[in-house]
Design an enzyme around this catalytic site. Sequence first.
Site, PDB file in Angstrom:
ATOM      1  N   ARG A  76      19.238  25.069  26.758  1.00  0.00           N
ATOM      2  CA  ARG A  76      18.458  26.246  26.402  1.00  0.00           C
ATOM      3  C   ARG A  76      18.499  27.225  27.580  1.00  0.00           C
ATOM      4  NH1 ARG A  76      13.553  25.731  26.467  1.00  0.00           N
ATOM      5  NH2 ARG A  76      13.263  23.578  27.081  1.00  0.00           N
ATOM      6  N   TYR A 205      24.896  26.053  21.632  1.00  0.00           N
ATOM      7  CA  TYR A 205      24.116  24.882  22.036  1.00  0.00           C
ATOM      8  C   TYR A 205      22.872  24.735  21.155  1.00  0.00           C
ATOM      9  CZ  TYR A 205      20.775  21.906  24.222  1.00  0.00           C
ATOM     10  OH  TYR A 205      19.849  20.930  24.394  1.00  0.00           O
ATOM     11  N   GLY A 206      22.574  23.512  20.760  1.00  0.00           N
ATOM     12  CA  GLY A 206      21.498  23.182  19.819  1.00  0.00           C
ATOM     13  C   GLY A 206      20.221  24.000  19.912  1.00  0.00           C
ATOM     14  N   LYS A 214      13.189  25.070  18.138  1.00  0.00           N
ATOM     15  CA  LYS A 214      12.328  25.719  19.135  1.00  0.00           C
ATOM     16  C   LYS A 214      11.977  27.145  18.711  1.00  0.00           C
ATOM     17  CE  LYS A 214      12.571  22.200  21.930  1.00  0.00           C
ATOM     18  NZ  LYS A 214      11.410  21.316  22.095  1.00  0.00           N
ATOM     19  N   HIS A 234       4.147  21.513  20.810  1.00  0.00           N
ATOM     20  CA  HIS A 234       5.283  20.741  21.335  1.00  0.00           C
ATOM     21  C   HIS A 234       4.820  19.294  21.520  1.00  0.00           C
ATOM     22  CE1 HIS A 234       8.574  20.514  24.705  1.00  0.00           C
ATOM     23  NE2 HIS A 234       9.017  20.048  23.569  1.00  0.00           N
ATOM     24  N   SER A 256       9.173  18.246  29.723  1.00  0.00           N
ATOM     25  CA  SER A 256      10.400  17.451  29.621  1.00  0.00           C
ATOM     26  C   SER A 256      10.472  16.426  30.750  1.00  0.00           C
ATOM     27  CB  SER A 256      11.629  18.360  29.654  1.00  0.00           C
ATOM     28  OG  SER A 256      11.608  19.096  30.847  1.00  0.00           O
ATOM     29  N   CYS A 258       9.314  13.430  30.711  1.00  0.00           N
ATOM     30  CA  CYS A 258       8.101  12.610  30.822  1.00  0.00           C
ATOM     31  C   CYS A 258       8.042  11.534  29.742  1.00  0.00           C
ATOM     32  CB  CYS A 258       6.860  13.487  30.743  1.00  0.00           C
ATOM     33  SG  CYS A 258       6.647  14.568  32.159  1.00  0.00           S
ATOM     34  N   LYS A 260       8.691  11.638  26.155  1.00  0.00           N
ATOM     35  CA  LYS A 260       8.050  11.894  24.852  1.00  0.00           C
ATOM     36  C   LYS A 260       8.687  11.073  23.725  1.00  0.00           C
ATOM     37  CE  LYS A 260       7.240  16.117  22.813  1.00  0.00           C
ATOM     38  NZ  LYS A 260       7.990  17.348  22.982  1.00  0.00           N
ATOM     39  N   ASN A 262      10.368   8.375  24.028  1.00  0.00           N
ATOM     40  CA  ASN A 262      10.080   6.959  24.253  1.00  0.00           C
ATOM     41  C   ASN A 262       8.687   6.586  23.756  1.00  0.00           C
ATOM     42  OD1 ASN A 262      12.553   6.706  25.436  1.00  0.00           O
ATOM     43  ND2 ASN A 262      11.811   6.666  27.538  1.00  0.00           N
ATOM     44  N   ASP A 285       8.936  15.543  18.683  1.00  0.00           N
ATOM     45  CA  ASP A 285       9.028  16.782  19.466  1.00  0.00           C
ATOM     46  C   ASP A 285       8.037  17.870  19.051  1.00  0.00           C
ATOM     47  OD1 ASP A 285      10.315  18.184  21.599  1.00  0.00           O
ATOM     48  OD2 ASP A 285      11.465  19.348  20.161  1.00  0.00           O
ATOM     49  N   SER A 387      23.482  15.974  27.406  1.00  0.00           N
ATOM     50  CA  SER A 387      24.210  15.691  26.157  1.00  0.00           C
ATOM     51  C   SER A 387      23.226  15.119  25.138  1.00  0.00           C
ATOM     52  CB  SER A 387      25.363  14.719  26.422  1.00  0.00           C
ATOM     53  OG  SER A 387      24.896  13.560  27.083  1.00  0.00           O
ATOM     54  N   ARG A 388      23.542  15.306  23.872  1.00  0.00           N
ATOM     55  CA  ARG A 388      22.540  15.060  22.838  1.00  0.00           C
ATOM     56  C   ARG A 388      23.065  14.253  21.665  1.00  0.00           C
ATOM     57  NH1 ARG A 388      17.219  17.579  23.458  1.00  0.00           N
ATOM     58  NH2 ARG A 388      17.402  18.694  25.432  1.00  0.00           N
ATOM     59  N   ARG A 419       4.023  14.389  34.912  1.00  0.00           N
ATOM     60  CA  ARG A 419       4.515  13.460  35.930  1.00  0.00           C
ATOM     61  C   ARG A 419       3.785  13.782  37.218  1.00  0.00           C
ATOM     62  NH1 ARG A 419       9.573  10.685  36.906  1.00  0.00           N
ATOM     63  NH2 ARG A 419      10.217  11.017  34.757  1.00  0.00           N
ATOM     64  N   GLY A 514       6.782   0.232  26.818  1.00  0.00           N
ATOM     65  CA  GLY A 514       5.964  -0.457  25.809  1.00  0.00           C
ATOM     66  C   GLY A 514       4.539  -0.719  26.278  1.00  0.00           C
ATOM     67  N   ASP A 515       4.384  -0.883  27.600  1.00  0.00           N
ATOM     68  CA  ASP A 515       3.044  -1.175  28.111  1.00  0.00           C
ATOM     69  C   ASP A 515       2.089   0.014  27.987  1.00  0.00           C
ATOM     70  OD1 ASP A 515       3.177  -3.952  28.878  1.00  0.00           O
ATOM     71  OD2 ASP A 515       4.650  -3.317  30.374  1.00  0.00           O
ATOM     72  N   ASN A 516       2.625   1.183  27.674  1.00  0.00           N
ATOM     73  CA  ASN A 516       1.728   2.319  27.417  1.00  0.00           C
ATOM     74  C   ASN A 516       0.845   2.066  26.189  1.00  0.00           C
ATOM     75  OD1 ASN A 516       2.718   3.678  29.635  1.00  0.00           O
ATOM     76  ND2 ASN A 516       4.310   4.725  28.461  1.00  0.00           N
TER      77      ASN A 516
HETATM   78  C1  OXD Z   1      13.210  20.466  24.829  1.00  0.00           C
HETATM   79  C2  OXD Z   1      13.887  19.752  23.750  1.00  0.00           C
HETATM   80  O1  OXD Z   1      13.872  21.160  25.607  1.00  0.00           O
HETATM   81  O2  OXD Z   1      13.197  19.085  22.961  1.00  0.00           O
HETATM   82  O3  OXD Z   1      11.978  20.371  24.909  1.00  0.00           O
HETATM   83  O4  OXD Z   1      15.118  19.841  23.645  1.00  0.00           O
HETATM   84 MN    MN Z   2      11.093  19.460  23.166  1.00  0.00          MN
END
Ligand code: OXD
Ligand code: MN
Length: 611
Positions: A76, A205-206, A214, A234, A256, A258, A260, A262, A285, A387-388, A419, A514-516
């Site tokens: 982005r 790009y996506g 977004k 978000h 980003s 952090c 999400k 996961n 997201d 990469s995505r 973080r 997982g412990d979260n």
């Molecule tokens: C971001 C995404 O940049 O989800 O937040 O790609």
């Molecule tokens: Mn996002």
Amino acid sequence: MSLTNNPNVLKWVEEMTALTKPDKVVWIDGSKEQLDSLIEEVTSLPDGDKDKMYKLNPDKLPGCLYHRTLPNDVARVEDRTFICCRNKEDAGPTNNWCDPKEMYAKLTPMYDGVMKGRTMYVIPYSMGPIGSSLAKVGVELTDSIYVVLNMNIMTRMGKDAFKNLGDTSNDFVRGLHSKADVDPEKRYIVHFPEDNTIWSINSAYGGNVLLGKKCFALRIASYQGKNEGWMAEHMLILGVKKPDGEVKYITAAFPSACGKTNLAMLIPPEGYKKDGYEVFTVGDDIAWMKQGEDGKLYAINPENGFFGVAPGTNAKSNYNALASTSKNTIFTNVAINNDDNTVWWEGLDKNPPVNATEWKGEKVNGKEYTSVIGADGKPQKLAHPNSRFTAPAENCPCISPEFNNPKGVPVSAIIFGGRRASTTPLVYQSFDWTHGTYVGSAVSSETTAAATGAVGVLRHDPMAMKPFIGYNVGDYWAHWLEMGKKLGDNAPKIFNVNWFKQDENGNFIWPGFGDNMRVLDWIIKRCEGKIDADETAIGYVPKKGDINVKGIEDEVTPEIMEKLLAVDKDLWTKEIAEMRRYYKEDIADKGGRIPAELEEELNKLEARLNK
Ligand code: OXD
Ligand code: MN
């Protein structure tokens, strides 16, 4: 053949066709036959064509496609992203602004004839389940088959999307995209919130070109939400099924890097699994949230797939995300294993393919390549760090049975986080919605020793929405306060978490992943009024022993737990000073209209700390 009689759609498509002058206009109905023929076409393009895609191993990755973007078009571009509303003040300090008339005048010549020799695809799509009163319709015009195939995964794409719009409504978002040129200086991602319009040019790009994500679902939708009384955030959405069978829904906003995705796809620790806990993913997201008839806040995921970062994703870090990519997925800018025509990225496993093609398309000896130090002083990477994978949500083993529920899911708790090496405890609960809104406005993430630049520098990212608020950030905070008043006693409880606290030696002291679940467990019990807490200056903190550490007692000793939950007066005094600076210098001085209630929350926090 057009797929709708809606005159507003037809007129706009006609106008944009006259402007961009494609050789052909194809309406995307979403049928398998049409998509299959587009796949044949895009994979038959010559190497080097900007749209070129490759089929991957049909046995190992059935239905999967590969694509690489230009090396200068991999992320982005916030500095080339604009909010164009009539009054500059309405865009506020977190956005680039330009007068809409001026921007239309600048971009119109760039779009003039840009699709000559190409086909324009008209993509109708729904953000949110078709038929949901929370869903919204968009139409994207693009000259890229790659965009069509990604939109097919990320949205509910095809003629059914027009059903939601009907024959007369003008309430659809108009997206115009052209991959056009390669020059990043001519790249623009432009939003006209007052016209329900997005213009994107010179990127493939996506995040810049999948205009439902977004651009629509956050920037335009946040503006619509303010005007229409709902919220576009978000945030991930997850459901926790408890042993009694009830499912509690939680949304969470993190900047980003952090974790999400996961958290959205968390696998509970063994002890919890044995007790009957399960976690379901509704979204990873974006959340659209609106008050339901019963007064509660309901959330839908407007998307239909995951546009996830590949590097670091593996069976251990996120089994469910990896499983989601096993079929019908598009991979962008990862590496190719030429032995078996599959994909690889850093962190997938410890065995980079030897006979590999790196993300820019160069054939390399993978093992050697990743041990060579590149110009940036780091080992070369086979896959681009951003990469995505574009993976269908239905592939996710833990996708929620409510994923397509048009009513959405009732939200019990909202979590913010960042973080933070110190200062912020593992978890705390805000006193009420207004205080929680303050906590959201204070979300920030620290740079780490792993990254270049100074360590411990705070990057403010309010509600993790800094790049995505389509209007003045102060008005956005006011809208949050407004929503709280409307929701009253039905408002979700607001929490803050920090998975990243460190000891004196820079080691993380909470195992995370997982412990979260153990923290989610405390949050749910707080929502149910089943557990007491310690009232501190910053909010409610878990009482000693109330975070379940069964099974990780060796790692998280009582001393460590004390550190995880500590509220240090000196650090919080510094935090308050930084928040005063941020509100003043970054927001108010630059035209951010901070609500008085938030300034008041900051004063109250300081008074409580000094008591
Ligand atoms: C971001 C995404 O940049 O989800 O937040 O790609
Ligand atoms: Mn996002």
